[in-house]
Design an enzyme around this catalytic site. Structure first.
Site, PDB file in Angstrom:
ATOM      1  N   GLY A  15       0.839  -1.203   0.000  1.00 22.58           N
ATOM      2  CA  GLY A  15       0.000   0.000   0.000  1.00 22.58           C
ATOM      3  C   GLY A  15       0.873   1.250   0.000  1.00 22.58           C
ATOM      4  O   GLY A  15       1.790   1.369   0.794  1.00 22.58           O
ATOM      5  N   ARG A  76       1.199  -5.129  -5.758  1.00 24.10           N
ATOM      6  CA  ARG A  76       1.403  -6.371  -5.007  1.00 24.10           C
ATOM      7  C   ARG A  76       1.608  -7.471  -6.042  1.00 24.10           C
ATOM      8  O   ARG A  76       0.904  -7.508  -7.055  1.00 24.10           O
ATOM      9  CB  ARG A  76       0.209  -6.623  -4.094  1.00 24.10           C
ATOM     10  CG  ARG A  76       0.087  -5.544  -2.984  1.00 24.10           C
ATOM     11  CD  ARG A  76      -1.029  -5.841  -1.996  1.00 24.10           C
ATOM     12  NE  ARG A  76      -0.945  -4.985  -0.798  1.00 24.10           N
ATOM     13  CZ  ARG A  76      -1.691  -3.899  -0.603  1.00 24.10           C
ATOM     14  NH1 ARG A  76      -2.549  -3.530  -1.504  1.00 24.10           N
ATOM     15  NH2 ARG A  76      -1.567  -3.191   0.504  1.00 24.10           N
ATOM     16  N   ASP A 107       6.012  -5.342   5.858  1.00 23.00           N
ATOM     17  CA  ASP A 107       6.673  -6.621   6.158  1.00 23.00           C
ATOM     18  C   ASP A 107       6.803  -7.504   4.922  1.00 23.00           C
ATOM     19  O   ASP A 107       7.814  -8.184   4.728  1.00 23.00           O
ATOM     20  CB  ASP A 107       5.873  -7.376   7.248  1.00 23.00           C
ATOM     21  CG  ASP A 107       6.038  -6.720   8.624  1.00 23.00           C
ATOM     22  OD1 ASP A 107       5.193  -6.947   9.493  1.00 23.00           O
ATOM     23  OD2 ASP A 107       7.021  -5.954   8.798  1.00 23.00           O
ATOM     24  N   THR A 129       4.259   2.531   5.425  1.00 22.79           N
ATOM     25  CA  THR A 129       2.839   2.147   5.428  1.00 22.79           C
ATOM     26  C   THR A 129       2.091   3.088   6.375  1.00 22.79           C
ATOM     27  O   THR A 129       2.611   3.440   7.438  1.00 22.79           O
ATOM     28  CB  THR A 129       2.612   0.689   5.890  1.00 22.79           C
ATOM     29  OG1 THR A 129       1.197   0.494   6.101  1.00 22.79           O
ATOM     30  CG2 THR A 129       3.333   0.380   7.189  1.00 22.79           C
ATOM     31  N   ASP A 131      -0.230   2.333   8.209  1.00 21.10           N
ATOM     32  CA  ASP A 131      -0.754   1.578   9.357  1.00 21.10           C
ATOM     33  C   ASP A 131       0.089   1.693  10.613  1.00 21.10           C
ATOM     34  O   ASP A 131      -0.387   1.394  11.703  1.00 21.10           O
ATOM     35  CB  ASP A 131      -0.853   0.087   9.000  1.00 21.10           C
ATOM     36  CG  ASP A 131      -1.813  -0.154   7.856  1.00 21.10           C
ATOM     37  OD1 ASP A 131      -1.891  -1.298   7.375  1.00 21.10           O
ATOM     38  OD2 ASP A 131      -2.484   0.808   7.440  1.00 21.10           O
ATOM     39  N   ASP A 133       2.217  -0.349  11.562  1.00 21.75           N
ATOM     40  CA  ASP A 133       2.125  -1.688  12.185  1.00 21.75           C
ATOM     41  C   ASP A 133       3.376  -2.522  11.950  1.00 21.75           C
ATOM     42  O   ASP A 133       3.327  -3.754  11.998  1.00 21.75           O
ATOM     43  CB  ASP A 133       0.902  -2.444  11.640  1.00 21.75           C
ATOM     44  CG  ASP A 133       1.001  -2.680  10.132  1.00 21.75           C
ATOM     45  OD1 ASP A 133       0.216  -3.511   9.615  1.00 21.75           O
ATOM     46  OD2 ASP A 133       1.865  -2.045   9.495  1.00 21.75           O
ATOM     47  N   ARG A 175      -5.738  -1.977   8.263  1.00 20.85           N
ATOM     48  CA  ARG A 175      -5.769  -3.401   7.906  1.00 20.85           C
ATOM     49  C   ARG A 175      -6.029  -4.267   9.131  1.00 20.85           C
ATOM     50  O   ARG A 175      -7.150  -4.593   9.434  1.00 20.85           O
ATOM     51  CB  ARG A 175      -4.495  -3.853   7.190  1.00 20.85           C
ATOM     52  CG  ARG A 175      -4.701  -5.192   6.447  1.00 20.85           C
ATOM     53  CD  ARG A 175      -3.402  -5.734   5.866  1.00 20.85           C
ATOM     54  NE  ARG A 175      -2.989  -5.021   4.672  1.00 20.85           N
ATOM     55  CZ  ARG A 175      -3.454  -5.300   3.453  1.00 20.85           C
ATOM     56  NH1 ARG A 175      -4.380  -6.218   3.298  1.00 20.85           N
ATOM     57  NH2 ARG A 175      -3.017  -4.645   2.404  1.00 20.85           N
ATOM     58  N   GLY A 189     -11.006  13.407  20.612  1.00 25.05           N
ATOM     59  CA  GLY A 189     -11.867  13.307  21.791  1.00 25.05           C
ATOM     60  C   GLY A 189     -13.060  12.398  21.539  1.00 25.05           C
ATOM     61  O   GLY A 189     -14.196  12.713  21.904  1.00 25.05           O
TER      62      GLY A 189
HETATM   63  O1  F6P Z   1      -1.558  -1.268   4.370  1.00 23.93           O
HETATM   64  C1  F6P Z   1      -2.041   0.009   4.106  1.00 23.93           C
HETATM   65  C2  F6P Z   1      -3.512  -0.068   3.780  1.00 23.93           C
HETATM   66  O2  F6P Z   1      -3.984   1.211   3.494  1.00 23.93           O
HETATM   67  C3  F6P Z   1      -4.370  -0.668   4.883  1.00 23.93           C
HETATM   68  O3  F6P Z   1      -4.614   0.251   5.934  1.00 23.93           O
HETATM   69  C4  F6P Z   1      -5.604  -1.044   4.105  1.00 23.93           C
HETATM   70  O4  F6P Z   1      -6.376  -2.038   4.744  1.00 23.93           O
HETATM   71  C5  F6P Z   1      -4.981  -1.598   2.823  1.00 23.93           C
HETATM   72  O5  F6P Z   1      -3.749  -0.914   2.638  1.00 23.93           O
HETATM   73  C6  F6P Z   1      -5.853  -1.389   1.598  1.00 23.93           C
HETATM   74  O6  F6P Z   1      -5.196  -2.076   0.548  1.00 23.93           O
HETATM   75  P1  F6P Z   1      -5.545  -1.709  -0.989  1.00 23.93           P
HETATM   76  O7  F6P Z   1      -5.011  -0.342  -1.277  1.00 23.93           O
HETATM   77  O8  F6P Z   1      -4.831  -2.789  -1.764  1.00 23.93           O
HETATM   78  O9  F6P Z   1      -7.054  -1.759  -1.116  1.00 23.93           O
END
Ligand code: F6P
Length: 327
Positions: A15, A76, A107, A129, A131, A133, A175, A189
């Protein structure tokens, strides 16, 4: 400057995230500093397999730091998961005379770099990313911009929810992680924040905070839901309506969080990480991932980094719980 590598390939994968262009720019300019040639690979591992590249120089990356997205595109790649795809990618590197790669992504990107390291490439990963994460880093490129974009949207939503005395249920990206939801929930808030890392207890974590807020005098409510929460925002809205008869509206922020002009924090983090990646390769290091530990830039062995685990920020969740329902 001396360098252990002569030609680096750089690519973005997974992403996309605001700030990736700043990282690309930093890799290119740092390569020039070390006297290393830099080749851009378009479309991540898909591009490596298909030999989709362009030469990058000072002018190629001029002014891109302020642009969201990635000038190298991202994708991907299912083909790269197979050994044959990895061998094709390695053949592209051989054909182009690449002796090192910098991969900007998550990752999955780092696991792919390990496969190419087995084919003889020197590799370094950069965490990119929205996220946040990636366990080996307290910060990932794109996170600050995404959180600020989400916060700006939620602030706008609160105006209309206040006018109509409604409950707003907002789904944010992440995600499988609740970092965006938690950070944005604290900042706006929120009455309640639901994240996949916590067991779902609607009564305790959702309905009771709304009741407390109503008893405190509120007539409009904001609930933030991470997309990885079971059932997502529409199920949460149904639970609220069933338990409280509140007039509820759902907003899925979606991919708006993935775009926008990168914030200073993302541009600075991306720039330092890009430089660190090239410095390590120039010094002959390989199989490393750049990360942040507090405000410090660090790096870890990729295999070690992929074994690490990252939960929610231990101090944020209790604070958010303590304050939900009180604006
Ligand atoms: O990993 C980043 C992210 O934006 C996630 O937060 C989200 O779930 C995912 O990619 C969406 O993937 P795509 O752009 O392939 O729909």
């Amino acid at each position: 400057m001396n360098s252990a590598v002569k030609r680096i390939g750089v690519f973005t994968s997974g992403g996309d995230a605001p700030g990736m262009n700043a990282a690309i720019r930093s890799v290119v300019r740092s390569c020039m500093y070390y006297g290393i040639e830099c080749i851009g690979i378009r479309r991540g591992y898909h591009g490596l397999i298909n030999g989709d590249f362009l030469k990058l120089d000072f002018e190629s990356v001029s002014g891109i730091s302020r642009r969201g997205g990635t000038m190298l595109y991202s994708a991907r790649s299912e083909d790269f998961k197979a050994k044959k795809g990895q061998e094709k990618a390695a053949a592209t590197c051989k054909l182009l005379g690449l002796d090192a790669l910098v991969g900007i992504g998550g990752d999955g990107t780092f696991r792919g770099l390990l496969c190419l390291a087995e084919q003889g490439l020197s590799v370094v990963g950069i965490p990119g990313t929205i996220d946040n994460d990636i366990a080996c880093s307290s910060y990932t490129i794109g996170y600050d911009t995404a959180c600020n974009t989400a916060l700006e949207c939620i602030d706008k939503l609160r105006d209309t929810m206040q006018s109509h005395e409604r409950c707003s249920v907002v789904e944010v990206m992440g995600r499988h992680a609740g970092h965006v939801a938690l950070n944005v929930g604290v900042a706006c808030g929120a009455t309640s924040v639901l994240v996949p890392e916590q067991p779902l207890n609607y009564e305790e974590d959702l309905i009771e905070p709304i009741r407390q807020a109503r008893l405190g005098g509120r007539t409009n409510f904001t609930v933030i839901v991470a997309e990885g929460v079971q059932g997502g925002a529409y199920e949460v809205a149904r639970q609220i309506t069933e338990a409280t008869a509140l007039d509820t509206r759902v907003t899925i922020l979606g991919h708006v969080q993935r775009g926008g002009v990168p914030t200073l924090r993302d541009r600075v983090a991306a720039t330092y990480m890009g430089y660190e990646a090239v410095r390590l390769l120039a010094e002959g290091k390989t199989c490393r991932v750049i990360g942040m530990k507090g405000d410090e830039y660090v790096n870890y062995d990729i295999k070690e980094a992929l074994k690490m685990e990252k939960g929610l920020d231990p101090q944020t969740y209790p604070v958010m719980k303590a304050l939900t329902g009180i604006d």
